[in-house]
Each structure stands twice: as C-alpha cells, then as structure tokens.
Scaffold this motif. Structure first.
Motif, PDB file in Angstrom:
ATOM      1  N   THR A   1      40.622  44.787  42.809  1.00 23.57           N
ATOM      2  CA  THR A   1      40.859  43.613  41.973  1.00 23.57           C
ATOM      3  C   THR A   1      39.809  42.576  42.318  1.00 23.57           C
ATOM      4  O   THR A   1      39.546  42.329  43.497  1.00 23.57           O
ATOM      5  CB  THR A   1      42.274  43.046  42.198  1.00 23.57           C
ATOM      6  OG1 THR A   1      43.227  44.063  41.870  1.00 23.57           O
ATOM      7  CG2 THR A   1      42.531  41.827  41.330  1.00 23.57           C
TER       8      THR A   1
ATOM      9  N   VAL B   1      37.349  37.265  37.646  1.00 21.96           N
ATOM     10  CA  VAL B   1      36.594  37.505  36.407  1.00 21.96           C
ATOM     11  C   VAL B   1      35.397  36.556  36.384  1.00 21.96           C
ATOM     12  O   VAL B   1      35.444  35.469  35.815  1.00 21.96           O
ATOM     13  CB  VAL B   1      37.468  37.339  35.150  1.00 21.96           C
ATOM     14  CG1 VAL B   1      36.647  37.611  33.904  1.00 21.96           C
ATOM     15  CG2 VAL B   1      38.643  38.291  35.204  1.00 21.96           C
TER      16      VAL B   1
ATOM     17  N   PHE C   1      36.960  42.335  31.573  1.00 21.71           N
ATOM     18  CA  PHE C   1      38.106  41.513  31.188  1.00 21.71           C
ATOM     19  C   PHE C   1      38.361  41.646  29.688  1.00 21.71           C
ATOM     20  O   PHE C   1      39.499  41.868  29.247  1.00 21.71           O
ATOM     21  CB  PHE C   1      37.828  40.063  31.586  1.00 21.71           C
ATOM     22  CG  PHE C   1      38.578  39.024  30.810  1.00 21.71           C
ATOM     23  CD1 PHE C   1      39.928  38.832  31.006  1.00 21.71           C
ATOM     24  CD2 PHE C   1      37.920  38.223  29.894  1.00 21.71           C
ATOM     25  CE1 PHE C   1      40.624  37.860  30.298  1.00 21.71           C
ATOM     26  CE2 PHE C   1      38.601  37.253  29.186  1.00 21.71           C
ATOM     27  CZ  PHE C   1      39.948  37.063  29.388  1.00 21.71           C
TER      28      PHE C   1
ATOM     29  N   ILE D   1      41.881  42.669  27.558  1.00 18.27           N
ATOM     30  CA  ILE D   1      42.701  41.786  26.723  1.00 18.27           C
ATOM     31  C   ILE D   1      42.335  41.776  25.240  1.00 18.27           C
ATOM     32  O   ILE D   1      43.142  41.358  24.431  1.00 18.27           O
ATOM     33  CB  ILE D   1      42.727  40.342  27.253  1.00 18.27           C
ATOM     34  CG1 ILE D   1      41.386  39.655  27.078  1.00 18.27           C
ATOM     35  CG2 ILE D   1      43.188  40.278  28.677  1.00 18.27           C
ATOM     36  CD1 ILE D   1      41.552  38.168  26.929  1.00 18.27           C
TER      37      ILE D   1
ATOM     38  N   CYS E   1      43.441  34.169  26.337  1.00 19.05           N
ATOM     39  CA  CYS E   1      44.218  33.566  27.425  1.00 19.05           C
ATOM     40  C   CYS E   1      43.827  32.100  27.660  1.00 19.05           C
ATOM     41  O   CYS E   1      43.747  31.631  28.791  1.00 19.05           O
ATOM     42  CB  CYS E   1      44.077  34.379  28.706  1.00 19.05           C
ATOM     43  SG  CYS E   1      45.582  34.354  29.706  1.00 19.05           S
TER      44      CYS E   1
ATOM     45  N   CYS F   1      34.745  31.281  33.110  1.00 22.52           N
ATOM     46  CA  CYS F   1      34.458  32.322  34.111  1.00 22.52           C
ATOM     47  C   CYS F   1      33.224  32.013  34.952  1.00 22.52           C
ATOM     48  O   CYS F   1      32.990  32.654  35.970  1.00 22.52           O
ATOM     49  CB  CYS F   1      34.319  33.681  33.420  1.00 22.52           C
ATOM     50  SG  CYS F   1      35.889  34.287  32.755  1.00 22.52           S
TER      51      CYS F   1
ATOM     52  N   VAL G   1      40.697  40.682  37.381  1.00 24.42           N
ATOM     53  CA  VAL G   1      40.790  41.951  36.658  1.00 24.42           C
ATOM     54  C   VAL G   1      40.960  43.061  37.694  1.00 24.42           C
ATOM     55  O   VAL G   1      40.348  43.025  38.760  1.00 24.42           O
ATOM     56  CB  VAL G   1      39.560  42.192  35.744  1.00 24.42           C
ATOM     57  CG1 VAL G   1      38.281  42.361  36.522  1.00 24.42           C
ATOM     58  CG2 VAL G   1      39.778  43.355  34.804  1.00 24.42           C
TER      59      VAL G   1
ATOM     60  N   TRP H   1      44.646  42.506  33.661  1.00 21.95           N
ATOM     61  CA  TRP H   1      44.206  41.115  33.762  1.00 21.95           C
ATOM     62  C   TRP H   1      45.388  40.270  34.200  1.00 21.95           C
ATOM     63  O   TRP H   1      46.519  40.470  33.743  1.00 21.95           O
ATOM     64  CB  TRP H   1      43.701  40.630  32.411  1.00 21.95           C
ATOM     65  CG  TRP H   1      43.874  39.157  32.134  1.00 21.95           C
ATOM     66  CD1 TRP H   1      44.840  38.575  31.336  1.00 21.95           C
ATOM     67  CD2 TRP H   1      43.082  38.079  32.633  1.00 21.95           C
ATOM     68  NE1 TRP H   1      44.690  37.216  31.319  1.00 21.95           N
ATOM     69  CE2 TRP H   1      43.611  36.876  32.110  1.00 21.95           C
ATOM     70  CE3 TRP H   1      41.985  38.008  33.489  1.00 21.95           C
ATOM     71  CZ2 TRP H   1      43.077  35.638  32.406  1.00 21.95           C
ATOM     72  CZ3 TRP H   1      41.448  36.771  33.780  1.00 21.95           C
ATOM     73  CH2 TRP H   1      41.994  35.604  33.236  1.00 21.95           C
ATOM     74  N   CYS H   2      45.121  39.308  35.076  1.00 24.74           N
ATOM     75  CA  CYS H   2      46.133  38.349  35.482  1.00 24.74           C
ATOM     76  C   CYS H   2      45.503  36.963  35.501  1.00 24.74           C
ATOM     77  O   CYS H   2      44.519  36.736  36.211  1.00 24.74           O
ATOM     78  CB  CYS H   2      46.675  38.696  36.869  1.00 24.74           C
ATOM     79  SG  CYS H   2      47.970  37.583  37.436  1.00 24.74           S
ATOM     80  N   SER H   3      46.059  36.055  34.715  1.00 23.96           N
ATOM     81  CA  SER H   3      45.610  34.673  34.718  1.00 23.96           C
ATOM     82  C   SER H   3      46.271  33.982  35.904  1.00 23.96           C
ATOM     83  O   SER H   3      47.501  33.895  35.973  1.00 23.96           O
ATOM     84  CB  SER H   3      46.010  33.986  33.414  1.00 23.96           C
ATOM     85  OG  SER H   3      45.630  32.631  33.454  1.00 23.96           O
TER      86      SER H   3
END
Length: 191
Positions: free
Chosen positions: A5, A8, A16, A20, A31, A57, A66, A76-78
């Motif tokens: 991980t 991004v 990324f 998404i 996002c 980014c 990511v 993907w995690c915001s």
C-alpha cells in the motif's frame, strides 16, 4: 502473493484512476466531494475533477492510499487529517467525538474483479500505517451499521464489521443516516 500500500503520489495516479474510475468517465466523483467545493475544483483543475485530484496528489500529504496485490492496483482508501476535509470540519451530523486531531477514512473502494479477496483489510491497514507515519494519534471511520445485508450503493463508507476486523472500536454515533441506516464513529488509537 504480495500486498503493498502506497500514498497516491503523482507517479501512482494512473493506478488510483484504474481503481476508482476504470471507464475514464469525465464526470466521475474522483473522491473530491468531501475535500473540495466546486469553485476549488475549477481553480485546482481548470474545471476538471481529474486534474483537481491530480493537484491534491502533488501535496505533501496526498489524499489517500492505493493497495496493490501482486503489483496490480486493487483498492483505494481516502484518508487524511480530519481538519483537512472541509465536509467533515463543517458537518453538523458527523461532529468530533473529542479534541483528538484524528485522521479520517471517508471512502474505501475495491476494484471490480478483486472483491471478496481480502483487499479491504490490507487497504485499511495501509491507510492506518500511512497515518501513523505522518504522526496521527488516531484514525477514525464513519461506517454504516446495517441490519442484514448492506445496501451496496453505500458500500464505499464501509461497515462496522469491516473496521472491527481492522482493530477499530466504536466511540460514538452520528446524526448522519445512509440509506436509512445509522452511521457510527469508529476509532483506532495509534499512540
């Protein structure tokens, strides 16, 4: 099988995007709805949501991570400081539980074709690790707590069980409702 991980950063932006927005839709959310107002999107991205996200980014703290499985971008995690997410800062429905300067997870996406393979656990662990690297005292999430099967139109916010498996505990409730289901506040302390 190898999991990685990473934040991004500009060199990972296409990975990324593959997670998404695999169809390259120009009007896709990217996002951004919790992070930027329409005027800011215009300023940062010359009207393009994709370009606005590319600009975010490039910052010292990119807006998320990511996750890769055997070199393929799969999630993907915001995640970022709650104080940097205007929709949370101004929210009357998801208020801070206390004065802790938490980082917040506001979106989780697993790429189509890679669901139900353990991606979410690796993704959340990667987001928590990133927050810890940057000095966050805790990470919060605001999942729904469904009775029975979850409405998949809201799956991006996650479920209580998903975050419990990642070591989060419930620390409060919100006044927000997603698909008639209450949202809760879950936290994982990093100190």
């Amino acid at each position: 099988m190898e999991w990685e991980t990473h934040p991004v950063t500009p060199d990972r932006f296409d990975d990324f995007a593959a997670v998404i927005n695999p169809n390259g839709r120009e009007t896709h959310c990217w996002c951004l709805s919790h992070r930027l107002q329409p005027k800011q999107i215009t300023e940062l991205g010359d009207g393009s949501r994709e370009q606005a996200m590319r600009s975010l980014c490039q910052r010292d703290d990119p807006p998320g991570v990511v996750t890769y499985h055997d070199g393929v971008p799969v999630g993907w995690c915001s995640v970022g400081p709650r104080a940097d997410i205007p929709r949370l800062v101004g929210s009357k429905l998801i208020r801070p539980v206390d004065e802790v300067a938490v980082w917040s997870i506001i979106c989780v996406v697993v790429r189509s074709g890679h669901r139900r393979q353990g991606v979410t656990g690796h993704l959340i662990e990667g987001a928590v690790a990133r927050a810890a690297e940057r000095g966050a005292p805790a990470v919060e999430a605001y999942p729904v707590d469904p009775e029975g099967r979850m409405d998949t139109t809201m799956a991006f916010v996650g479920t209580r069980a998903m975050f419990e498996r990642a070591g989060f505990t419930t620390v409060g409730t919100t006044d927000a409702v997603a698909s008639r289901m209450p949202r809760i506040v879950m936290r994982r302390d990093l100190g």
